[in-house]
Write a protein that holds these residues in place. Structure first.
Motif, short mmCIF file in Angstrom:
data_model
loop_
_atom_site.label_atom_id
_atom_site.label_comp_id
_atom_site.label_asym_id
_atom_site.label_seq_id
_atom_site.Cartn_x
_atom_site.Cartn_y
_atom_site.Cartn_z
N ALA A 192 4.12 14.18 12.28
CA ALA A 192 3.07 15.43 12.37
C ALA A 192 1.49 14.60 12.76
N TYR A 193 1.17 13.90 11.61
CA TYR A 193 -0.10 13.30 11.58
C TYR A 193 -0.14 11.82 11.06
N LYS A 194 -0.89 11.23 11.68
CA LYS A 194 -0.82 9.77 11.17
C LYS A 194 -2.37 9.59 10.66
N VAL A 195 -2.58 9.38 9.55
CA VAL A 195 -4.13 9.45 9.02
C VAL A 195 -4.42 8.09 7.93
N HIS A 196 -5.37 8.01 7.30
CA HIS A 196 -5.80 7.20 6.46
C HIS A 196 -6.20 8.01 5.32
N ALA A 197 -5.88 7.21 3.99
CA ALA A 197 -6.13 8.18 2.69
C ALA A 197 -6.58 7.21 1.91
N SER A 198 -7.37 7.72 0.97
CA SER A 198 -7.46 7.14 -0.45
C SER A 198 -6.67 7.33 -1.32
N ILE A 199 -5.78 6.50 -2.02
CA ILE A 199 -4.60 6.89 -2.79
C ILE A 199 -5.07 6.43 -4.42
N ASN A 200 -4.58 7.21 -5.31
CA ASN A 200 -4.77 6.99 -6.57
C ASN A 200 -3.54 7.53 -7.36
N LYS A 201 -3.23 6.75 -8.29
CA LYS A 201 -2.14 7.00 -9.07
C LYS A 201 -2.61 8.42 -9.97
N THR A 202 -1.58 9.23 -10.13
CA THR A 202 -1.93 10.56 -11.14
C THR A 202 -1.85 10.20 -12.66
N LYS A 203 -1.20 11.20 -13.34
CA LYS A 203 -0.48 11.12 -14.47
C LYS A 203 0.54 10.00 -14.77
N ALA A 204 1.11 9.92 -15.71
CA ALA A 204 2.15 8.91 -15.89
C ALA A 204 3.21 9.36 -15.07
N ASP A 205 3.93 8.28 -14.58
CA ASP A 205 5.05 8.53 -13.63
C ASP A 205 6.43 9.31 -14.36
N ASN A 206 6.85 10.07 -13.84
CA ASN A 206 8.17 10.72 -14.20
C ASN A 206 9.57 9.95 -14.58
N GLN A 207 10.27 10.05 -15.81
CA GLN A 207 11.49 9.42 -15.82
C GLN A 207 12.43 10.38 -16.25
N TYR A 208 13.83 10.12 -15.68
CA TYR A 208 14.85 11.10 -15.93
C TYR A 208 16.08 10.40 -15.84
N LEU A 209 16.99 10.89 -16.27
CA LEU A 209 18.30 10.32 -16.44
C LEU A 209 19.27 10.78 -15.23
N ASP A 210 19.82 9.80 -14.51
CA ASP A 210 20.68 10.30 -13.49
C ASP A 210 22.00 9.16 -13.45
N ALA A 211 22.99 9.93 -13.62
CA ALA A 211 24.32 9.04 -13.72
C ALA A 211 24.31 7.98 -14.76
N GLY A 212 23.52 8.12 -15.90
CA GLY A 212 23.51 7.07 -16.82
C GLY A 212 22.66 5.96 -16.67
N SER A 213 21.85 6.03 -15.69
CA SER A 213 20.52 5.14 -15.57
C SER A 213 19.30 5.87 -15.51
N ILE A 214 18.24 5.33 -15.83
CA ILE A 214 16.79 5.70 -15.93
C ILE A 214 16.28 5.43 -14.37
N ARG A 215 15.73 6.72 -13.91
CA ARG A 215 15.14 6.49 -12.75
C ARG A 215 13.46 7.09 -12.99
N SER A 216 12.88 6.75 -11.96
CA SER A 216 11.53 7.14 -12.43
C SER A 216 10.89 7.64 -11.06
N LYS A 217 9.95 8.34 -11.01
CA LYS A 217 9.30 9.30 -9.80
C LYS A 217 7.97 8.74 -10.03
N LYS A 218 7.21 8.35 -8.69
CA LYS A 218 5.82 8.00 -8.72
C LYS A 218 5.26 9.11 -8.29
N ASN A 219 3.91 9.18 -8.81
CA ASN A 219 3.14 10.47 -8.57
C ASN A 219 1.88 9.81 -8.00
#
Length: 103
Positions: free
Chosen positions: A24-51
């Protein structure tokens, strides 16, 4: 302090007819990490989501995102981020902060 919008991102919208994502749009951004990334258990392995917070210059077409968060996503460095929050601080229409969570 002036922001540097130096990271290219794509904001995509879902095409409800074909159920595919389209740029829809191609833009430029200033990007910053928010709080700690989320970790969750998925089929016996630990996965993380980046915020990440994507701050971009305001333009009026962005307002549609605030009413349709599920219809949009951000692609940054080939990674899709669902849009979890949209913030146009005090409706000043200067910049917009969008919270993205990888999936």
């Amino acid at each position: 302090m002036s922001r540097t919008y130096d990271r290219p991102i794509s904001i995509q919208r879902i095409n409800e007819t074909t159920e595919t994502w389209e740029d829809a749009y191609k833009v430029h951004a200033s990007i910053n990490k928010t709080k700690a990334d989320n970790q969750y258990l998925d089929a016996g392995s630990i996965r993380s989501k980046k915020n990440l917070t994507f701050e971009i210059r305001y333009f009026s077409d962005l307002e549609d995102i605030s009413y349709n968060l599920q219809a949009y996503r951000i692609i940054y460095q080939g990674v899709p981020f669902s849009i979890e929050d949209y913030d146009d601080y005090m409706l000043q229409h200067r910049s917009v902060k969008i919270l993205g969570v990888s999936y």
